[in-house]
Design a protein around this motif. Structure first.
Motif, PDB file in Angstrom:
ATOM      1  N   ASN A 122      48.539  31.252  46.743  1.00 52.14           N
ATOM      2  CA  ASN A 122      49.317  31.784  45.629  1.00 52.14           C
ATOM      3  C   ASN A 122      48.843  33.162  45.165  1.00 52.14           C
ATOM      4  O   ASN A 122      49.310  33.659  44.144  1.00 52.14           O
ATOM      5  N   LEU A 123      47.905  33.763  45.913  1.00 50.81           N
ATOM      6  CA  LEU A 123      47.330  35.064  45.554  1.00 50.81           C
ATOM      7  C   LEU A 123      46.879  35.083  44.092  1.00 50.81           C
ATOM      8  O   LEU A 123      47.216  35.977  43.320  1.00 50.81           O
ATOM      9  N   THR A 124      46.128  34.043  43.721  1.00 47.15           N
ATOM     10  CA  THR A 124      45.659  33.893  42.349  1.00 47.15           C
ATOM     11  C   THR A 124      44.150  33.719  42.328  1.00 47.15           C
ATOM     12  O   THR A 124      43.581  33.029  43.165  1.00 47.15           O
ATOM     13  N   ILE A 125      43.527  34.351  41.355  1.00 48.42           N
ATOM     14  CA  ILE A 125      42.086  34.203  41.135  1.00 48.42           C
ATOM     15  C   ILE A 125      41.915  33.481  39.807  1.00 48.42           C
ATOM     16  O   ILE A 125      42.500  33.883  38.801  1.00 48.42           O
ATOM     17  N   TYR A 126      41.136  32.415  39.835  1.00 46.81           N
ATOM     18  CA  TYR A 126      40.858  31.645  38.619  1.00 46.81           C
ATOM     19  C   TYR A 126      39.463  31.988  38.125  1.00 46.81           C
ATOM     20  O   TYR A 126      38.486  31.806  38.850  1.00 46.81           O
ATOM     21  N   TYR A 178      22.873  41.887  33.039  1.00 44.82           N
ATOM     22  CA  TYR A 178      21.640  41.247  33.519  1.00 44.82           C
ATOM     23  C   TYR A 178      21.696  39.728  33.361  1.00 44.82           C
ATOM     24  O   TYR A 178      21.242  38.996  34.220  1.00 44.82           O
ATOM     25  N   GLN A 179      22.299  39.252  32.267  1.00 44.33           N
ATOM     26  CA  GLN A 179      22.289  37.835  31.951  1.00 44.33           C
ATOM     27  C   GLN A 179      23.594  37.120  32.327  1.00 44.33           C
ATOM     28  O   GLN A 179      23.570  35.975  32.751  1.00 44.33           O
ATOM     29  N   ASP A 180      24.718  37.776  32.157  1.00 41.91           N
ATOM     30  CA  ASP A 180      26.015  37.123  32.304  1.00 41.91           C
ATOM     31  C   ASP A 180      26.672  37.392  33.654  1.00 41.91           C
ATOM     32  O   ASP A 180      26.534  38.465  34.218  1.00 41.91           O
ATOM     33  N   ARG A 181      27.414  36.385  34.114  1.00 47.49           N
ATOM     34  CA  ARG A 181      28.121  36.485  35.383  1.00 47.49           C
ATOM     35  C   ARG A 181      29.547  35.996  35.223  1.00 47.49           C
ATOM     36  O   ARG A 181      29.836  35.172  34.379  1.00 47.49           O
ATOM     37  N   ILE A 182      30.406  36.490  36.084  1.00 49.69           N
ATOM     38  CA  ILE A 182      31.787  36.016  36.162  1.00 49.69           C
ATOM     39  C   ILE A 182      31.817  35.042  37.337  1.00 49.69           C
ATOM     40  O   ILE A 182      31.454  35.406  38.449  1.00 49.69           O
ATOM     41  N   VAL A 183      32.225  33.813  37.083  1.00 49.60           N
ATOM     42  CA  VAL A 183      32.334  32.807  38.152  1.00 49.60           C
ATOM     43  C   VAL A 183      33.817  32.546  38.368  1.00 49.60           C
ATOM     44  O   VAL A 183      34.552  32.264  37.420  1.00 49.60           O
ATOM     45  N   TYR A 184      34.253  32.661  39.621  1.00 48.07           N
ATOM     46  CA  TYR A 184      35.674  32.539  39.907  1.00 48.07           C
ATOM     47  C   TYR A 184      35.931  31.877  41.248  1.00 48.07           C
ATOM     48  O   TYR A 184      35.038  31.739  42.084  1.00 48.07           O
ATOM     49  N   SER A 185      37.174  31.443  41.428  1.00 49.87           N
ATOM     50  CA  SER A 185      37.610  30.890  42.712  1.00 49.87           C
ATOM     51  C   SER A 185      38.890  31.617  43.120  1.00 49.87           C
ATOM     52  O   SER A 185      39.581  32.208  42.290  1.00 49.87           O
ATOM     53  N   VAL A 186      39.195  31.554  44.410  1.00 50.95           N
ATOM     54  CA  VAL A 186      40.335  32.287  44.965  1.00 50.95           C
ATOM     55  C   VAL A 186      41.329  31.290  45.562  1.00 50.95           C
ATOM     56  O   VAL A 186      40.958  30.435  46.354  1.00 50.95           O
ATOM     57  N   ASP A 187      42.593  31.412  45.163  1.00 49.12           N
ATOM     58  CA  ASP A 187      43.679  30.616  45.720  1.00 49.12           C
ATOM     59  C   ASP A 187      44.509  31.564  46.588  1.00 49.12           C
ATOM     60  O   ASP A 187      45.363  32.292  46.092  1.00 49.12           O
ATOM     61  N   GLU A 188      44.208  31.579  47.876  1.00 49.51           N
ATOM     62  CA  GLU A 188      44.869  32.493  48.818  1.00 49.51           C
ATOM     63  C   GLU A 188      46.367  32.230  48.921  1.00 49.51           C
ATOM     64  O   GLU A 188      47.157  33.161  49.047  1.00 49.51           O
ATOM     65  N   ILE A 231      36.022  45.233  35.897  1.00 47.75           N
ATOM     66  CA  ILE A 231      35.635  44.487  37.105  1.00 47.75           C
ATOM     67  C   ILE A 231      36.813  43.671  37.621  1.00 47.75           C
ATOM     68  O   ILE A 231      37.079  43.639  38.831  1.00 47.75           O
ATOM     69  N   LEU A 232      37.546  43.027  36.727  1.00 48.56           N
ATOM     70  CA  LEU A 232      38.693  42.212  37.150  1.00 48.56           C
ATOM     71  C   LEU A 232      39.787  43.070  37.779  1.00 48.56           C
ATOM     72  O   LEU A 232      40.341  42.715  38.818  1.00 48.56           O
ATOM     73  N   ARG A 233      40.093  44.214  37.168  1.00 52.29           N
ATOM     74  CA  ARG A 233      41.169  45.079  37.671  1.00 52.29           C
ATOM     75  C   ARG A 233      40.796  45.816  38.948  1.00 52.29           C
ATOM     76  O   ARG A 233      41.614  45.936  39.852  1.00 52.29           O
ATOM     77  N   ASN A 234      39.585  46.353  38.990  1.00 52.38           N
ATOM     78  CA  ASN A 234      39.234  47.263  40.077  1.00 52.38           C
ATOM     79  C   ASN A 234      38.404  46.655  41.202  1.00 52.38           C
ATOM     80  O   ASN A 234      38.268  47.271  42.251  1.00 52.38           O
ATOM     81  N   LYS A 235      37.856  45.489  40.988  1.00 50.44           N
ATOM     82  CA  LYS A 235      37.073  44.862  42.056  1.00 50.44           C
ATOM     83  C   LYS A 235      37.688  43.542  42.484  1.00 50.44           C
ATOM     84  O   LYS A 235      38.182  43.405  43.598  1.00 50.44           O
ATOM     85  N   ILE A 236      37.664  42.561  41.583  1.00 44.01           N
ATOM     86  CA  ILE A 236      38.041  41.193  41.958  1.00 44.01           C
ATOM     87  C   ILE A 236      39.508  41.084  42.354  1.00 44.01           C
ATOM     88  O   ILE A 236      39.828  40.442  43.347  1.00 44.01           O
ATOM     89  N   SER A 237      40.436  41.703  41.597  1.00 43.82           N
ATOM     90  CA  SER A 237      41.859  41.561  41.929  1.00 43.82           C
ATOM     91  C   SER A 237      42.231  42.312  43.203  1.00 43.82           C
ATOM     92  O   SER A 237      43.217  41.990  43.852  1.00 43.82           O
ATOM     93  N   VAL A 238      41.427  43.304  43.583  1.00 43.02           N
ATOM     94  CA  VAL A 238      41.698  44.089  44.787  1.00 43.02           C
ATOM     95  C   VAL A 238      41.001  43.469  46.002  1.00 43.02           C
ATOM     96  O   VAL A 238      41.597  43.321  47.069  1.00 43.02           O
ATOM     97  N   GLU A 273      46.794  37.838  41.209  1.00 43.00           N
ATOM     98  CA  GLU A 273      46.988  37.531  39.793  1.00 43.00           C
ATOM     99  C   GLU A 273      45.700  36.873  39.294  1.00 43.00           C
ATOM    100  O   GLU A 273      45.056  36.120  40.023  1.00 43.00           O
ATOM    101  N   ILE A 274      45.335  37.152  38.050  1.00 39.60           N
ATOM    102  CA  ILE A 274      44.105  36.580  37.494  1.00 39.60           C
ATOM    103  C   ILE A 274      44.468  35.642  36.360  1.00 39.60           C
ATOM    104  O   ILE A 274      45.241  35.998  35.465  1.00 39.60           O
TER     105      ILE A 274
END
Length: 85
Positions: A71-75, A59-69, A30-37, A5-6
């Motif tokens: 609860n299967l959640t990505i913040y 080139y300039q922007d990034r997604i910064v996230y953490s993983v809660d294993e 990216i969230l649906r097909n890479k990070i959530s999988v 879950e994101i």
């Protein structure tokens, strides 16, 4: 393989609102097909951001996230850079 879950922080939601329509579509992809999988596909960060991961949005922007294993959640913490702002 379980899909994660994101969830977005308030700061990340503000970032998303500032993105162009094209980058918003790319972010969703990216969230649906890479990070959530496969959440560990991003670059492991160090220093003050140890425990966080980063994946390039453009080139300039990034997604910064953490993983809660547990609860299967990505913040999602950031979805835009602070460079040049």
């Amino acid at each position: 393989m379980a899909r994660y879950e994101i969830r977005f922080t308030k700061e990340a939601l503000k970032d998303v609102q500032k993105l162009s329509p094209q980058l918003t579509v790319k972010l969703k992809d990216i969230l649906r097909n890479k990070i959530s999988v496969e959440p560990y596909t991003g670059k492991k960060l160090v220093g003050q951001l140890k425990g966080f991961y980063s994946i390039r949005l453009n080139y300039q922007d990034r997604i910064v996230y953490s993983v809660d294993e547990e609860n299967l959640t990505i913040y999602i913490h950031r979805a835009k850079t602070h460079y040049g702002e």
